[in-house]
Design an enzyme around this catalytic site. Structure first.
Site, short mmCIF file in Angstrom:
data_model
loop_
_atom_site.label_atom_id
_atom_site.label_comp_id
_atom_site.label_asym_id
_atom_site.label_seq_id
_atom_site.Cartn_x
_atom_site.Cartn_y
_atom_site.Cartn_z
N PRO A 184 45.17 32.01 27.88
CA PRO A 184 46.16 31.78 29.19
C PRO A 184 47.34 32.29 29.20
CG PRO A 184 45.21 29.76 28.00
CD PRO A 184 44.83 30.96 27.14
N GLU A 192 42.09 24.37 20.26
CA GLU A 192 43.67 24.28 20.69
C GLU A 192 44.28 25.62 20.53
OE1 GLU A 192 42.27 21.77 19.40
OE2 GLU A 192 42.39 20.24 21.00
N ARG A 243 29.88 44.74 38.10
CA ARG A 243 29.72 45.26 39.69
C ARG A 243 30.32 46.49 40.20
NH1 ARG A 243 33.41 43.91 43.31
NH2 ARG A 243 32.01 43.44 44.99
N ASP A 269 36.05 45.49 49.43
CA ASP A 269 36.28 44.31 48.97
C ASP A 269 37.74 43.90 49.20
OD1 ASP A 269 34.01 44.29 47.69
OD2 ASP A 269 34.63 44.87 45.45
CL1 6GU Z 1 41.61 33.61 29.30
N1 6GU Z 1 41.35 31.21 28.59
C1 6GU Z 1 41.82 29.83 28.60
N2 6GU Z 1 41.29 29.01 27.43
N3 6GU Z 1 42.38 29.34 29.67
C2 6GU Z 1 42.33 30.10 30.73
C3 6GU Z 1 42.26 31.47 30.71
C4 6GU Z 1 41.68 32.20 29.65
N4 6GU Z 1 42.81 32.07 31.80
C5 6GU Z 1 43.12 31.01 32.63
N5 6GU Z 1 43.02 29.90 32.05
#
Ligand code: 6GU
Length: 221
Positions: free
Chosen positions: A86, A113, A150, A164
């Site tokens: 994230p 975690e 794709r 797109d």
């Molecule tokens: Cl790549 N991993 C996780 N665990 N949560 C996320 C993400 C990735 N991208 C957005 N939220």
């Protein structure tokens, strides 16, 4: 292209790779996808892949050894190693186009975690698919893999991703199919006019209008 995915939950990918366009791309050898459970690489007698964080705190942290060994076993000369996390770079269509040119991609799915910070040292790129937190990188790696596959030559009709959403930073224009009238809703006259120049202009204007309304941030790019 070859895509190797490192995950503790390979079963999560079954549906995605055995359906629709992804399935066909694999069958037609446009892409080769392999799933690797890095637990199999753990040198721990109990195949442990995580441990408690130094300094204390909640949860378990993925350890370096299984992931390092798994990546080293798979890595070739022209491999791009990508960590799904994230706090990675926000994933966008432009990155999908760049990655579609690669020969070999390794996607590492973090879980629990977190993961030991030193895992970042073996990665060429870190990607996030949006500003929300998933339980693990699996869904994110499916999103990344799907969006790359794709774009590979011959996977979908040439030219069909020319329009797109997000190409030229514009959202897609509206499309219609038969019947011409459905529950009193009519297909715009211009689309049945046969005037291709007018149709092109109409579509461009509709794209622009929709982008202004819904995603003005894209127009600033
Ligand atoms: Cl790549 N991993 C996780 N665990 N949560 C996320 C993400 C990735 N991208 C957005 N939220």
């Amino acid at each position: 292209m070859k895509i190797d995915i490192l995950t503790l939950f390979p079963e999560m990918f079954e549906g995605v790779f055995s359906s629709s366009i992804m399935k066909r791309a694999i069958e037609e050898k446009k892409v080769e996808v392999s799933l690797h459970n890095f637990r199999d690489y753990s040198k721990d007698p109990h195949h442990k892949v995580d441990d408690t964080p130094y300094g204390g705190g909640n949860g378990m942290v993925l350890t370096c050894q299984p992931i390092f060994d798994c990546v080293e076993a798979l890595k070739k000369e022209n491999t791009k190693v990508i960590l799904l996390t994230p706090d990675g770079t926000p994933y966008q269509q432009g990155i999908a186009y760049q990655l579609a040119k690669e020969e070999h991609i390794i996607l590492i799915c973090g879980h629990y975690e977190g993961f030991d910070e030193r895992i970042r040292t073996i990665c060429d790129m870190e990607l996030s698919i949006g500003d929300y937190v998933l339980t693990g990188g699996e869904l994110a790696s499916m999103v990344v893999a799907d969006s790359i596959v794709r774009l590979l030559p011959g996977v979908i009709e040439e030219g069909s991703h020319q329009n797109d959403s997000f190409n030229n930073n514009l959202l897609d224009y509206p499309t219609y199919t038969k019947p011409r009238v459905f529950r009193e809703m009519e297909v715009p006259e211009v689309l049945v006019s046969g005037d291709h120049k007018k149709i092109e202009e109409y579509r461009y204007q509709e794209s622009l209008k929709k982008t202004k309304q819904r995603r003005p941030d894209l127009l600033e790019k």
